[in-house]
Design an enzyme around this catalytic site. Structure first.
Site, PDB file in Angstrom:
ATOM      1  CG  HIS A 105      21.162  -1.740  47.206  1.00 44.84           C
ATOM      2  ND1 HIS A 105      21.764  -2.941  47.472  1.00 44.84           N
ATOM      3  CD2 HIS A 105      20.402  -1.447  48.305  1.00 44.84           C
ATOM      4  CE1 HIS A 105      21.404  -3.367  48.671  1.00 44.84           C
ATOM      5  NE2 HIS A 105      20.571  -2.485  49.200  1.00 44.84           N
ATOM      6  CG  ASP A 141      31.643  -1.651  43.520  1.00 46.20           C
ATOM      7  OD1 ASP A 141      32.504  -2.025  42.709  1.00 46.20           O
ATOM      8  OD2 ASP A 141      31.741  -1.822  44.755  1.00 46.20           O
ATOM      9  CG  HIS A 161      28.550  -1.371  46.405  1.00 45.27           C
ATOM     10  ND1 HIS A 161      28.963  -2.487  45.722  1.00 45.27           N
ATOM     11  CD2 HIS A 161      27.302  -1.645  46.862  1.00 45.27           C
ATOM     12  CE1 HIS A 161      28.015  -3.407  45.742  1.00 45.27           C
ATOM     13  NE2 HIS A 161      26.983  -2.915  46.433  1.00 45.27           N
TER      14      HIS A 161
END
Length: 305
Positions: free
Chosen positions: A180, A225, A221
């Site tokens: 994302h 990350d 996450h």
């Protein structure tokens, strides 16, 4: 009023047709790059699905972001997805604004060639990273006791090659680094370079920061990350952008060669050519021919002396 609306609608339709013609010509020249970028997106999806087969749920790792940010809860996990969807759709609509607006800086096809190159390079590094070390997923459907935490052994090759929305939304194991954030940062960096409005650029960076916090608060996450995505994507865009040819400036004369001539432009061009034919060669052309033959131009003769 009706006449004005009709006239503006006619101008808009002509603008759309002219832009469509230009973009089709560019697509015919660059379709291989677009296709390669889309294939890379599919391969990235296969890799993310493949790591899910190797995922093993376990205790959630210690994370600074989990301590600092309160957990949103499973029922509010959609907030980060809604924000990401707004960023994604807004960027796509912006890349097609040359079809509508008169003032434009980009060509849609050429911009998407760059964007897909940025995405593909970042996702290549992402796949290498999350296949190197498999971490237990912090998301709710990836924890112990969830039926979605593990994928059963595939029964056919088609099952492996088929990517559905459920697999995209409920994947596990593809953690470092956040996909994302790859899309969000690539879109923000692209608008930062080719966008026109400063307030939208500032808003884009603010949305990227908020998106980062929401991803961590949703426990989709780990903090690492998101952090790794921030400096990796920026570095990838920086170095890949230097290797790619710069987009032509639509406000310059060189870019105008890619656009179809309007009737007014054609008339002006024909008048200029007729003027040259009636008056013979221009002074610059005459000087060039004389220099080529090794004869210095006679300025007195040119002035009629």
């Amino acid at each position: 009023m009706t006449l004005y609306i009709g006239r503006e609608a006619s101008k808009l339709w002509k603008r759309v047709c002219a832009e469509t013609s230009t973009e089709i010509n560019l697509l015919a020249e660059n379709w291989r790059y677009i296709l390669a970028g889309l294939i890379c997106q599919y391969i990235h999806g296969l890799a993310a699905k493949g790591i899910h087969y190797f995922h093993r749920p376990g205790p959630i790792l210690q994370d600074v972001g989990f301590y600092l940010l309160p957990e949103l809860g499973q029922d509010k996990g959609h907030i980060s997805e809604m924000l990401f969807s707004c960023v994604f759709l807004s960027f796509i609509l912006w890349t097609f604004h040359p079809f509508i607006f008169k003032v434009k800086k980009i060509y849609t096809v050429l911009l998407w060639c760059r964007v897909l190159a940025f995405l593909s390079a970042s996702q290549f590094l992402r796949v290498i990273t999350f296949y190197s070390t498999q971490l237990p997923g912090p998301n709710y459907h990836c924890r112990e006791g969830s039926k979605l935490a593990r994928l059963p052994r595939p029964q056919s090759v088609l099952e492996v090659l088929l990517i559905n929305s459920k697999g995209v939304m409920f994947g596990c194991g593809d953690l470092i680094f956040s996909s994302h954030m790859i899309f969000t940062l690539v879109f923000v960096l692209s608008y930062q370079k080719y966008g026109s409005h400063r307030w939208i650029k500032n808003l884009g960076w603010l949305v990227a920061v908020v998106q980062s916090f929401l991803i961590i608060a949703s426990r989709k996450h780990y903090t690492v990350d998101v952090v790794v995505a921030w400096y990796t994507v920026n570095l990838v865009v920086f170095f890949v952008d230097k290797k790619l040819p710069e987009l032509p400036d639509r406000t310059g004369g060189a870019a105008a060669l890619l656009l179809p001539l309007t009737t007014k432009d054609k008339d002006e061009k024909n008048k200029e050519e007729n003027h040259k034919l009636l008056n013979g060669n221009s002074v610059d052309d005459w000087v060039t021919m004389e220099d080529t033959n090794g004869i210095a131009p006679n300025t007195n003769a040119m002035n009629g002396a």
